[in-house]
Design an enzyme around this catalytic site. Sequence first.
Site, mmCIF file in Angstrom:
data_model
loop_
_atom_site.group_PDB
_atom_site.id
_atom_site.type_symbol
_atom_site.label_atom_id
_atom_site.label_comp_id
_atom_site.label_asym_id
_atom_site.label_seq_id
_atom_site.Cartn_x
_atom_site.Cartn_y
_atom_site.Cartn_z
ATOM 1 N N GLY A 234 18.892 -6.161 -17.030
ATOM 2 C CA GLY A 234 17.547 -5.976 -15.939
ATOM 3 C C GLY A 234 17.116 -7.799 -16.344
ATOM 4 O O GLY A 234 15.752 -7.704 -16.384
ATOM 5 N N ASP B 282 10.851 -7.328 -13.520
ATOM 6 C CA ASP B 282 9.288 -6.975 -13.727
ATOM 7 C C ASP B 282 8.946 -7.168 -14.606
ATOM 8 O O ASP B 282 8.611 -8.933 -15.440
ATOM 9 C CB ASP B 282 8.743 -6.026 -12.958
ATOM 10 C CG ASP B 282 6.870 -6.100 -12.703
ATOM 11 O OD1 ASP B 282 6.585 -7.000 -12.268
ATOM 12 O OD2 ASP B 282 7.365 -5.780 -13.342
ATOM 13 N N ALA C 110 11.155 -8.525 -17.698
ATOM 14 C CA ALA C 110 11.826 -9.168 -18.135
ATOM 15 C C ALA C 110 10.882 -10.925 -18.139
ATOM 16 O O ALA C 110 10.198 -11.281 -18.419
ATOM 17 C CB ALA C 110 13.596 -9.595 -17.522
ATOM 18 N N ASP D 145 7.070 1.410 -28.174
ATOM 19 C CA ASP D 145 5.616 1.410 -27.674
ATOM 20 C C ASP D 145 5.184 0.038 -27.661
ATOM 21 O O ASP D 145 4.884 0.050 -29.364
ATOM 22 C CB ASP D 145 5.059 2.706 -28.594
ATOM 23 C CG ASP D 145 3.952 2.707 -28.039
ATOM 24 O OD1 ASP D 145 3.337 1.831 -27.799
ATOM 25 O OD2 ASP D 145 3.808 4.250 -27.879
ATOM 26 N N HIS D 146 4.466 -0.101 -26.815
ATOM 27 C CA HIS D 146 3.810 -2.150 -26.802
ATOM 28 C C HIS D 146 2.753 -1.576 -26.944
ATOM 29 O O HIS D 146 2.333 -2.842 -28.116
ATOM 30 C CB HIS D 146 3.609 -2.215 -25.429
ATOM 31 C CG HIS D 146 3.024 -1.877 -23.983
ATOM 32 N ND1 HIS D 146 2.930 -0.678 -23.650
ATOM 33 C CD2 HIS D 146 1.364 -3.222 -24.093
ATOM 34 C CE1 HIS D 146 1.641 -0.557 -22.845
ATOM 35 N NE2 HIS D 146 1.048 -1.737 -23.034
ATOM 36 N N HIS E 229 1.606 5.888 -26.378
ATOM 37 C CA HIS E 229 0.573 5.615 -26.721
ATOM 38 C C HIS E 229 -0.934 5.808 -27.642
ATOM 39 O O HIS E 229 -1.104 5.796 -28.977
ATOM 40 C CB HIS E 229 -0.316 4.606 -25.439
ATOM 41 C CG HIS E 229 0.952 3.612 -24.935
ATOM 42 N ND1 HIS E 229 2.109 2.796 -25.131
ATOM 43 C CD2 HIS E 229 0.946 3.467 -23.791
ATOM 44 C CE1 HIS E 229 2.715 2.846 -24.168
ATOM 45 N NE2 HIS E 229 1.994 3.297 -23.217
ATOM 46 N N LYS F 166 -6.510 6.021 -15.090
ATOM 47 C CA LYS F 166 -6.101 5.163 -14.016
ATOM 48 C C LYS F 166 -7.582 5.331 -13.473
ATOM 49 O O LYS F 166 -8.208 6.342 -12.925
ATOM 50 C CB LYS F 166 -5.304 5.296 -13.678
ATOM 51 C CG LYS F 166 -3.772 4.727 -14.398
ATOM 52 C CD LYS F 166 -2.939 4.701 -13.567
ATOM 53 C CE LYS F 166 -1.814 4.015 -14.446
ATOM 54 N NZ LYS F 166 -1.702 3.155 -14.698
ATOM 55 N N LYS G 266 -11.767 -1.221 -17.863
ATOM 56 C CA LYS G 266 -10.859 -1.242 -19.492
ATOM 57 C C LYS G 266 -11.240 -1.524 -20.201
ATOM 58 O O LYS G 266 -12.046 -3.005 -21.259
ATOM 59 C CB LYS G 266 -10.009 -2.455 -18.930
ATOM 60 C CG LYS G 266 -8.762 -3.085 -19.519
ATOM 61 C CD LYS G 266 -7.371 -2.377 -19.250
ATOM 62 C CE LYS G 266 -6.339 -2.660 -20.837
ATOM 63 N NZ LYS G 266 -5.599 -1.555 -19.686
HETATM 64 N N1 LIG Z 1 7.646 -3.568 -15.649
HETATM 65 C C1 LIG Z 1 6.575 -3.467 -16.854
HETATM 66 O O1 LIG Z 1 5.729 -3.320 -16.627
HETATM 67 C C2 LIG Z 1 6.943 -1.900 -17.378
HETATM 68 C C3 LIG Z 1 8.347 -1.621 -17.637
HETATM 69 N N2 LIG Z 1 8.652 -0.602 -18.635
HETATM 70 C C4 LIG Z 1 9.966 -0.374 -18.077
HETATM 71 O O2 LIG Z 1 10.985 -1.063 -18.551
HETATM 72 C C5 LIG Z 1 12.853 -1.054 -17.614
HETATM 73 C C6 LIG Z 1 11.735 -2.332 -16.908
HETATM 74 O O3 LIG Z 1 10.867 -1.598 -15.790
HETATM 75 P P1 LIG Z 1 11.119 -2.992 -14.417
HETATM 76 O O4 LIG Z 1 11.177 -4.189 -15.196
HETATM 77 O O5 LIG Z 1 9.250 -2.841 -14.298
HETATM 78 O O6 LIG Z 1 11.816 -2.192 -13.877
HETATM 79 P P2 LIG Z 1 12.412 -3.570 -12.423
HETATM 80 O O7 LIG Z 1 12.948 -2.689 -11.005
HETATM 81 O O8 LIG Z 1 11.103 -4.198 -11.880
HETATM 82 O O9 LIG Z 1 13.748 -4.198 -13.108
HETATM 83 C C7 LIG Z 1 14.942 -3.502 -13.424
HETATM 84 C C8 LIG Z 1 16.276 -3.968 -13.435
HETATM 85 O O10 LIG Z 1 16.955 -3.907 -13.509
HETATM 86 C C9 LIG Z 1 18.152 -3.660 -12.523
HETATM 87 N N3 LIG Z 1 19.297 -3.074 -12.229
HETATM 88 C C10 LIG Z 1 18.713 -1.873 -11.437
HETATM 89 N N4 LIG Z 1 19.907 -0.942 -11.539
HETATM 90 C C11 LIG Z 1 20.404 -1.353 -11.740
HETATM 91 C C12 LIG Z 1 22.128 -2.176 -12.122
HETATM 92 N N5 LIG Z 1 22.793 -0.093 -11.502
HETATM 93 N N6 LIG Z 1 22.363 -2.427 -12.595
HETATM 94 C C13 LIG Z 1 22.477 -3.535 -13.261
HETATM 95 N N7 LIG Z 1 21.132 -3.862 -13.176
HETATM 96 C C14 LIG Z 1 20.280 -2.939 -12.352
HETATM 97 C C15 LIG Z 1 17.634 -4.993 -11.587
HETATM 98 O O11 LIG Z 1 18.277 -6.292 -10.908
HETATM 99 P P3 LIG Z 1 19.501 -5.840 -10.153
HETATM 100 O O12 LIG Z 1 18.898 -5.332 -8.551
HETATM 101 O O13 LIG Z 1 19.484 -7.901 -9.476
HETATM 102 O O14 LIG Z 1 19.803 -5.258 -10.550
HETATM 103 C C16 LIG Z 1 15.803 -5.641 -11.356
HETATM 104 O O15 LIG Z 1 15.823 -6.474 -11.858
HETATM 105 C C17 LIG Z 1 11.586 0.468 -17.279
HETATM 106 O O16 LIG Z 1 12.784 1.327 -18.760
HETATM 107 C C18 LIG Z 1 10.906 0.462 -17.279
HETATM 108 O O17 LIG Z 1 9.880 2.278 -17.111
HETATM 109 C C19 LIG Z 1 8.089 -0.303 -19.617
HETATM 110 C C20 LIG Z 1 6.409 -0.773 -19.868
HETATM 111 C C21 LIG Z 1 5.992 -1.899 -18.976
HETATM 112 O O1 LIG Z 2 2.544 1.562 -20.299
HETATM 113 C C1 LIG Z 2 1.469 1.999 -20.033
HETATM 114 O O2 LIG Z 2 0.631 1.363 -20.241
HETATM 115 C C2 LIG Z 2 0.069 0.630 -19.042
HETATM 116 C C3 LIG Z 2 -2.275 0.413 -20.213
HETATM 117 O O3 LIG Z 2 -0.877 -1.013 -20.609
HETATM 118 P P1 LIG Z 2 -2.473 -1.905 -21.437
HETATM 119 O O4 LIG Z 2 -1.430 -2.246 -22.347
HETATM 120 O O5 LIG Z 2 -2.707 -2.810 -20.253
HETATM 121 O O6 LIG Z 2 -3.499 -0.506 -21.883
HETATM 122 C C4 LIG Z 2 0.195 1.518 -18.392
HETATM 123 O O7 LIG Z 2 -1.060 0.856 -17.659
HETATM 124 C C5 LIG Z 2 0.673 2.216 -18.235
HETATM 125 O O8 LIG Z 2 0.619 3.302 -16.863
HETATM 126 C C6 LIG Z 2 1.720 2.376 -18.919
HETATM 127 O O9 LIG Z 2 3.057 2.881 -18.447
#
Ligand SMILES: NC(=O)C1=CN([C@@H]2O[C@H](COP(=O)(O)OP(=O)(O)OC[C@H]3O[C@@H](n4cnc5c(N)ncnc54)[C@H](OP(=O)(O)O)[C@@H]3O)[C@@H](O)[C@H]2O)C=CC1
Ligand SMILES: O=C1O[C@H](COP(=O)(O)O)[C@@H](O)[C@H](O)[C@H]1O
Length: 517
Positions: free
Chosen positions: A18, A22, A24, A187-188, A250, A350, A355
Amino acid sequence: MSNLKTSQLDPFVMILFGGAGDLARRKLIPALYGLYRNGLIHERFSVIGLGRSPRETEDYRQIIMESVEKHFRLPVEHRGELEAFSRHFEYISLDVHDREGYHRLKERVEDRERGLGIPENRLFYLAIAPGLFGEVSFHLRDCGLARTHGWKRLVIEKPFGHDYPSAKELNDRIRETFQEDEIYRIDHYLGKEMVQNIQVIRFANTLFENMWNNRYIDHVQITASEVVGVEDRAGYYDGAGALRDMVQNHILQMVMLVAMEPPSRLKPEAIHDEKIKVLRSLRRWKEEEVNRNMVRGQYTGGFQNGKPVLGYREEDGVREGSHNETFVAGRLYIDNFRWSGVPFYIRTGKRMNQKTTEVVIQFKGVPGQLYFNKDNNLDPNLLVIKINPEEGLSLQINAKKPGAENEVVPIAMDFCHDCEESSPEAYESLLRDAVEGDRTYFTHWDEVSLAWKFVDPIRKAWDQQTDSTLCFYEAGTTGPKEADALLARDGYRWHSSGLSTSVVRGNQITEEGKGKS
Ligand SMILES: NC(=O)C1=CN([C@@H]2O[C@H](COP(=O)(O)OP(=O)(O)OC[C@H]3O[C@@H](n4cnc5c(N)ncnc54)[C@H](OP(=O)(O)O)[C@@H]3O)[C@@H](O)[C@H]2O)C=CC1
Ligand SMILES: O=C1O[C@H](COP(=O)(O)O)[C@@H](O)[C@H](O)[C@H]1O
């Protein structure tokens, strides 16, 4: 974060599944940059970003630079440094279901290790959908990438399962490849400065630790309120709800840190042992007890910052007539010697009015009342641990009202944790710990499993009930009135930013807290 010197850090290759997603872009890449610019990771490190999308490494490096410029907590001062940072990254297109693709990945990793003289220290980071975690872990073993002469670590994002059975199944799968001490479950909240400070405040201060029990503490309030709504995450959130999304991880982590006994040493295992004991003592609500102790809510349309916002059911991607909760409040008890009879009130939601993440400790009153405030009462002593967005401490005590004879007023002694220097982001701290092999601020399997065992009966009770126990609250407010009633029944009210009444700072009396709770 421990105090290791940078010279003691290991070189490593990070395999980032990934790599352009998002998480990353917004968190992980800027966090790595923060460590890099501060010399907190070894200069010989390499990141291999993965995803299905075809992409040249040069294009990926552009993404790296953009994500730092956009999301790093400080402005980038040296463009050259950023470019040098981006050259540590390369990209491989790989579908995680493609078994053969892992052999290509292995070759590339070994190639980087040889080229840079890195001794097979591999950090696998799964920033992909949770449904893919188990399969990736299997393939890493199958292709031999998880057999190393150095160390291997797996950093895994939340959610870890959606209930106890699914979490156990996932854990069993991962454990076929990684030992418990090689698994870093994120767990951030545990990376937040003031969450880490809870232990310090407790165990480094006689003042507090001596009073940290049911003889002196009346009750505890833990709040994690958000202004944002479901945003673009309905696909996940509408099936998860606030109980799974925030409470299982959390909120319970904060409960554990407030309630745990002092660890024998500052070592991950010693700390985890104490945290786990808290979850073992946490009273589990039976299904018939849930409605008396837990409140679930969902936001309806309202106003935030003067602008109209949609109700949850009108949001993009939310199922029609969804019963999913966007708010949870609850009364928890920890049935042990220290906490017997002390309620822990929790709430998270939410689309609330502000906040705020904070822990409020309300102390018991003095045995006899010699002094009174203007309402013929005496305000409680409060210790407020402010976690987000403000970071700091506030201690509310009673003192003589300036110029008055016997009237007392509450005064707040405030400490701001991030006023002098901005705190590192949670992911910066956690990534550094993962690279150093420090699991203190990652969740142990026992914590995850016991947390699910607390949450599952509540979830089950709610899933069996119709709309009648789902309480609605208008967006931009403090949540449903039933959450206020939960405390009112016990004679309390929610503190907002810990300030329950007028507060004196210096000689100025302000009305900050009034009417907010
Ligand atoms: N975004 C956030 O703020 C937060 C995210 N998380 C966790 O982090 C994880 C990622 O979330 P997020 O970054 O938001 O998700 P996204 O959908 O933005 O990113 C996921 C990535 O995975 C890749 N991907 C999807 N399917 C495949 C596949 N079959 N093989 C290889 N790569 C794949 C995609 O790239 P491509 O399409 O090029 O394959 C994409 O870049 C999740 O577990 C989420 O719960 C936790 C807390 C906060
Ligand atoms: O893990 C999560 O946390 C956020 C809230 O995090 P914070 O650091 O901004 O307090 C929450 O928005 C999200 O739904 C949840 O998955």
